[in-house]
Design a protein around this motif. Structure first.
Motif, mmCIF file in Angstrom:
data_model
loop_
_atom_site.group_PDB
_atom_site.id
_atom_site.type_symbol
_atom_site.label_atom_id
_atom_site.label_comp_id
_atom_site.label_asym_id
_atom_site.label_seq_id
_atom_site.Cartn_x
_atom_site.Cartn_y
_atom_site.Cartn_z
ATOM 1 N N ASN A 341 0.858 -1.240 0.055
ATOM 2 C CA ASN A 341 0.067 -0.033 -0.163
ATOM 3 C C ASN A 341 0.906 1.280 -0.062
ATOM 4 O O ASN A 341 0.518 2.304 0.629
ATOM 5 C CB ASN A 341 -0.859 -0.031 1.156
ATOM 6 N N SER A 355 -1.938 2.089 7.176
ATOM 7 C CA SER A 355 -1.901 0.627 7.557
ATOM 8 C C SER A 355 -0.600 -0.406 7.068
ATOM 9 O O SER A 355 -0.464 -1.635 7.357
ATOM 10 C CB SER A 355 -3.183 -0.166 6.818
ATOM 11 N N ALA A 356 0.368 0.752 6.646
ATOM 12 C CA ALA A 356 1.667 0.136 6.324
ATOM 13 C C ALA A 356 2.238 -0.575 7.408
ATOM 14 O O ALA A 356 2.918 -1.774 7.084
ATOM 15 C CB ALA A 356 2.690 1.222 5.731
ATOM 16 N N TYR A 411 -3.469 -5.135 3.523
ATOM 17 C CA TYR A 411 -3.083 -3.918 2.889
ATOM 18 C C TYR A 411 -4.166 -3.848 1.709
ATOM 19 O O TYR A 411 -4.208 -2.622 1.411
ATOM 20 C CB TYR A 411 -1.625 -3.940 2.627
ATOM 21 N N ASP A 414 -6.601 -1.246 2.002
ATOM 22 C CA ASP A 414 -6.506 0.396 2.257
ATOM 23 C C ASP A 414 -6.235 1.030 0.760
ATOM 24 O O ASP A 414 -5.815 2.152 0.840
ATOM 25 C CB ASP A 414 -5.134 0.354 2.870
#
Length: 471
Positions: A341, A355-356, A411, A414
């Motif tokens: 992402n 959200s990494a 991910y 996201d």
């Protein structure tokens, strides 16, 4: 005593020795100026099956080289590791050492050979963070191209039309070796002729990724729950030689294996860059012998910072491949620069996408988070190893989009469809401008199920964006 008397006495004793030991070969008796002869084998032996094999101080490529053995050399086996994937042998240059079991042929039963304790591993080498700096923007020999991986179970006419409508000129597919050689030497390419004919006949270049050894070719102690490499690189070489001979001029490139730095792509066996390069070298020689113009791409690594035994950091693995001779056995270096992402031009050191961090238990910050980090990291390793005249081929890359992602792909929730489109176009544009990237293969056109479907671009804004992209 006179010197003449001593000389005559030495000659007499030598003649007596030869008479008393009629069965001993003269080659086994030290000759003038000859040293470091190994003792005669008293236990089971193995014979080296490759041209030149490293003998190491311990049972992995992390240990230093203590000597080398050539094809046909017989060595006594005095021990083995727990999985019998490495054998302790005697002797090379009067020294005991360890040799990879896949590179020798046993002359008898090794089951009674005792397990030998491995020496303390050497201090872990410091991996230079090659991804920490932009790669030199210097053009390399070769060419750029637009490619995409396809699900070949779909109608071939649809695939040809969909790819050409995008303005792309390359397709990639995986070719499982096990599906074409069920028994040793019994190769049946079946319907592959028609598929290759349709793709090539309609102006598409082909990259075939040849993977998955049949069970008969794998080590006897293999975990057959996962796919893996052959015990003998020569069996793989025989298959790719037949493939290259049959499709010379119609298939443009072969990728030798896939993500070999990941445990389940390497059969659950110890991850071993040196052993992989031996497989690559055998394949390279076989392919070039059958079809000199066919391009050989090294197996793309999975971008990861996961620890052993799950995986090996891909920058570290690539560096180890070079130490094992990668430069001499590939026309291009394969890569899988996943985007996760992170935007295509995002910097893994500073990316702040919310959200990494989900991928974090292995590394809070790692080049594998971002497309650019992986590409620049590999390029820097290549330049550092004098291989800057070669191109990176991203044989798989892309961004997943899903509102209900599969476990491990969280991910994807996201990413939006518009982000996928923008980042994919940007990746192609950047890579083309760098001048050291070859054909790029987006993952994927048309896979319909599982986590693969989250990367599918057919019927999405990404497909339209790529069709309209300047090329």
């Amino acid at each position: 005593m006179s010197r003449l008397f001593l000389l005559r006495r030495a000659l007499f004793l030598t003649l007596m020795l030869l008479t008393a030991l009629p069965a001993m070969s003269l080659a086994a008796i030290p000759q003038p100026g000859q040293t470091n002869l190994a003792p005669m084998a008293s236990g089971p032996t193995v014979t080296v099956t490759e041209d030149l094999v490293n003998v190491r101080s311990g049972p992995s490529t992390a240990y230093g080289i203590v000597g080398r053995a050539t094809r046909g050399k017989s060595l006594e086996v005095v021990g083995k590791n727990a999985g019998a994937t490495w054998l302790k042998i005697c002797c090379v240059s009067s020294k005991q050492g360890w040799i990879n079991a896949s590179l020798v042929k046993a002359n008898g039963d090794l089951s009674a050979v005792p397990q030998a304790a491995a020496p303390a591993p050497p201090p872990a080498a410091t991996v230079k963070r090659a991804a920490s700096a932009p790669a030199p923007n210097v053009r390399a020999a070769g060419f750029f191209g637009y490619g995409i991986q396809v699900d070949t179970s779909a109608d071939k006419g649809f695939i040809v039309g969909a790819v050409k409508n995008m303005g792309f000129n390359w397709v990639k597919f995986q070719l499982p070796w096990k599906d074409f050689e069920g028994q040793p030497g019994q190769i049946d390419f079946g319907g592959l002729d028609d598929m290759v004919g349709q793709f090539n006949g309609n102006g598409l270049n082909i990259l075939a990724s040849i993977v998955k050894a049949p069970q008969w070719a794998r080590p006897g102690n293999s975990n057959f729950d996962v796919e893996g490499p052959p015990a003998d690189p020569g069996t793989y070489a025989n298959f790719v030689r037949a493939f290259a001979s049959r499709y010379c001029g119609r298939v443009q490139a072969v990728e030798v294996w896939n993500e070999q730095n990941l445990w389940y792509e390497w059969g659950g066996e110890p991850i071993d860059p040196g052993r992989y390069v031996q497989l690559l070298a055998a394949a390279y020689r076989a392919i070039k012998g059958a079809c000199p113009g066919m391009i050989v791409v090294s197996g793309a690594l999975t971008p990861t910072g996961a620890p052993a035994p799950l995986a090996m950091d891909d920058i570290a693995y690539l560096s180890a491949m070079y130490r094992a001779g990668l430069r001499s056995y590939s026309d291009a270096v394969g890569a899988h620069p996943s985007g996760f992402n992170c935007p295509a031009d995002g910097d893994w050191r500073s990316v702040s996408d919310g959200s990494a961090g989900y991928r974090g238990p292995f590394d809070n910050r790692h080049h594998s988070w971002c497309f650019r980090g992986t590409m620049e990291g590999y390029r820097n390793v290549m330049v550092a190893n004098g291989d800057g005249g070669k191109r990176i081929w991203p044989t798989e890359f892309g961004w997943a989009v899903s509102n209900s992602p599969h476990p491990g792909y969280e991910y994807a929730a996201d990413n939006s469809a518009d982000e996928q489109a923008a980042w994919t176009v940007r990746a192609y544009q950047m890579a083309r401008s760098w001048g050291w990237v070859g054909p790029m293969f987006l993952w994927n056109l048309n896979f319909e199920s599982g986590e693969q479907s989250a990367f599918k671009v057919w019927g999405t804004p990404t497909y339209d964006a790529l069709r309209n992209m300047s090329k």
